[in-house]
Structures are given as C-alpha cells and as structure tokens.
Design a protein around this motif. Structure first.
Motif, PDB file in Angstrom:
ATOM      1  N   THR A   1      -1.887   1.059  -9.355  1.00 33.87           N
ATOM      2  CA  THR A   1      -2.336   1.374 -10.701  1.00 33.87           C
ATOM      3  C   THR A   1      -3.523   0.531 -11.129  1.00 33.87           C
ATOM      4  OG1 THR A   1      -0.720  -0.163 -11.604  1.00 33.87           O
ATOM      5  CG2 THR A   1      -0.051   2.143 -11.409  1.00 33.87           C
ATOM      6  N   GLY A   2      -3.890  -0.462 -10.360  1.00 29.24           N
ATOM      7  CA  GLY A   2      -5.009  -1.320 -10.723  1.00 29.24           C
ATOM      8  C   GLY A   2      -5.259  -2.374  -9.666  1.00 29.24           C
ATOM      9  N   PRO A   3      -6.198  -3.280  -9.932  1.00 33.87           N
ATOM     10  CA  PRO A   3      -6.541  -4.326  -8.968  1.00 33.87           C
ATOM     11  C   PRO A   3      -5.340  -5.225  -8.649  1.00 33.87           C
ATOM     12  CG  PRO A   3      -8.182  -4.186 -10.696  1.00 33.87           C
ATOM     13  CD  PRO A   3      -7.032  -3.320 -11.123  1.00 33.87           C
ATOM     14  N   MET A   4      -5.303  -5.710  -7.417  1.00 36.42           N
ATOM     15  CA  MET A   4      -4.227  -6.602  -6.984  1.00 36.42           C
ATOM     16  C   MET A   4      -4.766  -7.599  -5.971  1.00 36.42           C
ATOM     17  SD  MET A   4      -2.195  -3.703  -4.733  1.00 36.42           S
ATOM     18  CE  MET A   4      -0.700  -4.249  -5.401  1.00 36.42           C
ATOM     19  N   GLU A   5      -3.940  -8.580  -5.613  1.00 37.45           N
ATOM     20  CA  GLU A   5      -4.355  -9.611  -4.665  1.00 37.45           C
ATOM     21  C   GLU A   5      -3.779  -9.394  -3.271  1.00 37.45           C
ATOM     22  OE1 GLU A   5      -3.333 -13.278  -6.596  1.00 37.45           O
ATOM     23  OE2 GLU A   5      -4.805 -12.959  -8.172  1.00 37.45           O
ATOM     24  N   ASP A   6      -2.610  -8.790  -3.168  1.00 32.95           N
ATOM     25  CA  ASP A   6      -1.970  -8.553  -1.873  1.00 32.95           C
ATOM     26  C   ASP A   6      -2.167  -7.097  -1.480  1.00 32.95           C
ATOM     27  OD1 ASP A   6      -0.955 -11.178  -1.465  1.00 32.95           O
ATOM     28  OD2 ASP A   6       0.579 -10.752  -2.969  1.00 32.95           O
ATOM     29  N   HIS A   7      -2.953  -6.877  -0.444  1.00 38.78           N
ATOM     30  CA  HIS A   7      -3.324  -5.531  -0.023  1.00 38.78           C
ATOM     31  C   HIS A   7      -2.674  -5.209   1.317  1.00 38.78           C
ATOM     32  CE1 HIS A   7      -6.473  -5.755  -3.110  1.00 38.78           C
ATOM     33  NE2 HIS A   7      -6.600  -7.002  -2.691  1.00 38.78           N
ATOM     34  N   ARG A   8      -1.968  -4.084   1.384  1.00 39.85           N
ATOM     35  CA  ARG A   8      -1.356  -3.574   2.621  1.00 39.85           C
ATOM     36  C   ARG A   8      -1.669  -2.088   2.668  1.00 39.85           C
ATOM     37  NH1 ARG A   8       2.091  -6.632   5.321  1.00 39.85           N
ATOM     38  NH2 ARG A   8       3.228  -4.851   6.158  1.00 39.85           N
ATOM     39  N   ILE A   9      -2.489  -1.699   3.618  1.00 38.03           N
ATOM     40  CA  ILE A   9      -2.910  -0.303   3.699  1.00 38.03           C
ATOM     41  C   ILE A   9      -2.488   0.265   5.043  1.00 38.03           C
ATOM     42  CG2 ILE A   9      -4.865   1.289   3.562  1.00 38.03           C
ATOM     43  CD1 ILE A   9      -6.340  -0.877   1.949  1.00 38.03           C
ATOM     44  N   LEU A  10      -1.588   1.250   5.006  1.00 33.12           N
ATOM     45  CA  LEU A  10      -1.101   1.914   6.205  1.00 33.12           C
ATOM     46  C   LEU A  10      -2.145   2.914   6.704  1.00 33.12           C
ATOM     47  CD1 LEU A  10       1.195   2.687   8.210  1.00 33.12           C
ATOM     48  CD2 LEU A  10       1.892   4.394   6.504  1.00 33.12           C
ATOM     49  N   LEU A  11      -2.445   2.845   7.999  1.00 33.02           N
ATOM     50  CA  LEU A  11      -3.320   3.817   8.649  1.00 33.02           C
ATOM     51  C   LEU A  11      -2.443   4.625   9.609  1.00 33.02           C
ATOM     52  CD1 LEU A  11      -6.389   1.533   9.500  1.00 33.02           C
ATOM     53  CD2 LEU A  11      -5.887   2.766   7.378  1.00 33.02           C
ATOM     54  N   PRO A  12      -1.989   5.819   9.188  1.00 26.39           N
ATOM     55  CA  PRO A  12      -1.081   6.625  10.011  1.00 26.39           C
ATOM     56  C   PRO A  12      -1.816   7.673  10.838  1.00 26.39           C
ATOM     57  CG  PRO A  12      -1.206   7.573   7.840  1.00 26.39           C
ATOM     58  CD  PRO A  12      -2.142   6.371   7.840  1.00 26.39           C
ATOM     59  N   GLY A  13      -1.091   8.360  11.706  1.00 25.72           N
ATOM     60  CA  GLY A  13      -1.626   9.491  12.438  1.00 25.72           C
ATOM     61  C   GLY A  13      -2.676   9.144  13.475  1.00 25.72           C
ATOM     62  N   LEU A  14      -2.576   7.949  14.050  1.00 23.47           N
ATOM     63  CA  LEU A  14      -3.559   7.511  15.038  1.00 23.47           C
ATOM     64  C   LEU A  14      -3.192   8.014  16.435  1.00 23.47           C
ATOM     65  CD1 LEU A  14      -3.911   3.815  13.802  1.00 23.47           C
ATOM     66  CD2 LEU A  14      -5.239   5.823  13.103  1.00 23.47           C
TER      67      LEU A  14
END
Length: 135
Positions: free
Chosen positions: A86-99
C-alpha cells in the motif's frame, strides 16, 4: 553515472500512490545508482529461496521506498514484478515466479524514495536450479 528515464517508466515505478508526488517533477527524471538511496542499503540485493522455477529478490533499505524488478533471460529484461503493498517500505521481498529451469536471468532493481527520486541497480544475475527429477 546519471541516466534519464521516460515518464511512463517512472509512473510505473511509482504506482498509484506515488503519481501525485510526481506531478511537481519534470517530464523526465535523473536516475541515480541504487547505492545512493537515502538511508542506504542495509542488506542485499540478494537472491533467496532459489528453485528451478522461482526466486525471491530481497532488499532492505534504510528508509522507506517503493521497489520493482525488471528481469529476463537477457539484459533487455522484458518482464516486470512489483511488490504488493500500500505504500513505501523498508523490507522488500519480490517473488519472481514462472522461470525456466537451469537458466541464467538478468535483473535490474528500481526504487523510488519518498521524494519521488529514482534509483536503479546495475545488471544483476542468478541461475535457476536444474529441473527437479521425479522419483
């Protein structure tokens, strides 16, 4: 090194929450190295939970930011993932699926700070694990 980025790319990086802040900026914005992000990079970027078909890109920033990842099998990338938030954050975890298994991928991380300034990593790479063997 500073680069110039098009309006459409910046709006995509900002998302709906950041578009209002962009209104006061010019039609293009200077892109700074990710290491210059206010508050600094506390940890990462790093690749975690690597499998044959997915990986999680992890980054911890010293101040809130919005992040997205461009990725693909060449430095032209071609694919895009944003964090669901919903807005800026400090802890970022981004899933990259379908590889694709046993394949090298190129990644570029883009962050936008509270002042709507744009930061990008250099070209990062990882390789997915070979396909799982059925027993």
């Amino acid at each position: 090194m500073r680069r110039t980025i098009a309006l459409g790319v910046l709006l995509a990086a900002l998302g709906a929450a950041g578009i209002a802040a962009y209104v006061v900026m010019a039609r293009s914005s200077s892109v700074r190295p990710l290491e210059e992000l206010p508050g600094g990079i506390v940890a990462g970027p790093a690749f975690e939970e690597l499998t044959d078909t997915s990986v999680v890109l992890v980054l911890t920033t010293g101040a809130p930011a919005l992040c997205q990842v461009n990725y693909g099998q060449t430095p032209a990338y071609g694919l895009l993932r944003r964090m669901s938030m919903t807005g800026p954050m400090e802890d970022h975890r981004i899933l990259l699926p379908g590889l694709t298994p046993d394949t090298t991928y190129h990644v570029r991380l883009t962050a936008v700070d509270a002042s709507a300034r744009l930061y990008q990593s250099g070209d990062l790479t990882f390789r997915t694990k070979p396909a799982s063997q059925a027993a």
